[in-house]
Design an enzyme around this catalytic site. Structure first.
Site, PDB file in Angstrom:
ATOM      1  N   LEU A 173       0.836  -1.214   0.000  1.00 30.48           N
ATOM      2  CA  LEU A 173       0.000   0.000   0.000  1.00 30.48           C
ATOM      3  C   LEU A 173       0.869   1.262   0.000  1.00 30.48           C
ATOM      4  CD1 LEU A 173      -2.682   1.504   0.213  1.00 30.48           C
ATOM      5  CD2 LEU A 173      -2.731   0.995   2.659  1.00 30.48           C
ATOM      6  N   LYS A 174       1.961   1.215   0.743  1.00 35.96           N
ATOM      7  CA  LYS A 174       2.863   2.379   0.806  1.00 35.96           C
ATOM      8  C   LYS A 174       3.385   2.726  -0.603  1.00 35.96           C
ATOM      9  CE  LYS A 174       5.968   5.367   2.281  1.00 35.96           C
ATOM     10  NZ  LYS A 174       5.624   6.744   2.630  1.00 35.96           N
ATOM     11  N   LEU A 175       3.720   1.719  -1.404  1.00 40.80           N
ATOM     12  CA  LEU A 175       4.211   2.014  -2.758  1.00 40.80           C
ATOM     13  C   LEU A 175       3.128   2.656  -3.612  1.00 40.80           C
ATOM     14  CD1 LEU A 175       6.604  -0.804  -4.068  1.00 40.80           C
ATOM     15  CD2 LEU A 175       7.126   1.301  -2.824  1.00 40.80           C
TER      16      LEU A 175
END
Ligand SMILES: NC(=O)c1ccc[n+]([C@@H]2O[C@H](COP(=O)([O-])OP(=O)(O)OC[C@H]3O[C@@H](n4cnc5c(N)ncnc54)[C@H](OP(=O)(O)O)[C@@H]3O)[C@@H](O)[C@H]2O)c1
Length: 291
Positions: A173-175
């Site tokens: 999700l961070k990417l």
């Protein structure tokens, strides 16, 4: 009264130093280690102990917070500290490493007998300093009470995404989020560079967008920095270059074609070669004019 724990913070750059300070403010015992010791030294005034090496830092730690540039740097530091890790300690891994970078860290955690929490954060220098980060977290239930003491000190909100850090739900999700962040940074930099090239007043551009659906607080913040030629790193360009590579690589591996992400990775890499790596990511603006 909130429980006080001992936390080792490995990596005291822009983000790690701010997170260490907030852990100290929350009353926890904090030991810091940074590759360049001088960058950790100001934290002594806040009450931190400086460790000589990662192994010295993690000894007796209930939680280890890693906040270094990338996966290989984290792997090297924690591997060297592994013999000193307390069995059952909680390793909160907040550096942006992507799912590929996380895999060897998860293997190392299992080998070392510690609980890994994949915990990348959203927010940059100011939210980190104010303890207002958003934490994306995935890790085993037994690690959560200790991990949450860390998150309460550094962040305003934690979103739990799963129990198995090896699935990299938080890092994936961070990417996705950072692909959007890098688009705004590059979009802002290139729009302002084009305005300069075409002799357009940047104030006209920003004024047209103001308050409408095309406006964004992040655009305003980054545009203000460019127009003031203030390159103070909030999100260091070297980190953005690394994230752009992680995004392009992850997309390739999952069979998704991202042309803009690849161009973004090349643009950030060029800006680093030109010597702008320590400036804020929006200094990619300068890559439009330097040779
Ligand atoms: N800034 C942001 O807006 C932001 C937001 C969310 C997440 N992040 C992520 O947070 C992490 C830290 O970012 P930052 O903004 O704090 O960056 P930074 O200020 O550039 O700090 C980078 C840190 O990594 C260390 N480091 C780099 N290479 C190393 C190596 N080979 N071995 C050991 N240590 C090494 C640096 O040590 P030295 O001091 O010795 O160079 C420093 O402590 C990155 O993964 C970044 O992507 C940043």
């Amino acid at each position: 009264m909130t429980q006080k724990i001992t936390v080792a913070v490995l990596g005291t750059g822009v983000m790690g130093a701010a997170m260490a300070r907030n852990l100290l403010k929350a009353g926890h015992h904090v030991t810091v280690w940074n590759r360049t010791r001088a960058r950790a030294e100001p934290l002594v005034a806040d009450g931190a102990r400086i460790a000589e090496d990662p192994a010295d830092a993690v000894r007796d730690a209930d939680a280890v917070l890693t906040m270094m540039l990338d996966g290989p740097a984290v792997l090297e530091a924690v591997r060297s500290a592994a013999p000193q890790l307390r069995p059952g300690a909680v390793w909160v891994q907040s550096s942006t490493v992507g799912p590929e970078g996380l895999a060897p860290l998860a293997a190392l955690a299992t080998e070392a007998g510690v609980h890994l929490v994949d915990a990348p954060v959203l927010g940059t220098r100011a939210p980190a300093e104010q303890g207002q980060l958003q934490v994306l977290a995935a890790g085993p239930r037994e690690a959560r009470p200790v991990a949450e003491l860390v998150f309460d000190a550094i962040g305003q909100r934690t979103v739990w995404l799963g129990d198995d850090p090896a699935e990299a739900a938080a890092s994936r999700l961070k990417l996705v989020v950072n692909s959007w962040v890098l688009s705004i940074i590059n979009g802002t930099a290139e729009a302002l560079a084009l305005a300069r090239g075409l002799g357009v007043d940047p104030g006209e551009f920003l004024g047209l967008l103001e308050g409408g659906s095309l406006d964004s607080p992040y655009l305003r913040m980054k545009a203000k920095a460019v127009l003031a030629e203030d390159w103070t790193a909030s999100f260091p360009l070297s980190g953005a270059a690394k994230d752009a590579r992680l995004i392009a690589g992850a997309a390739e591996r999952c069979g998704v074609r991202l042309d803009v992400a690849e161009a973004s990775a090349r643009r950030f890499a060029r800006a680093v070669e030109q010597g702008h790596g320590d400036k804020d990511a929006v200094a990619t603006y300068l890559a439009s004019f330097d040779d």
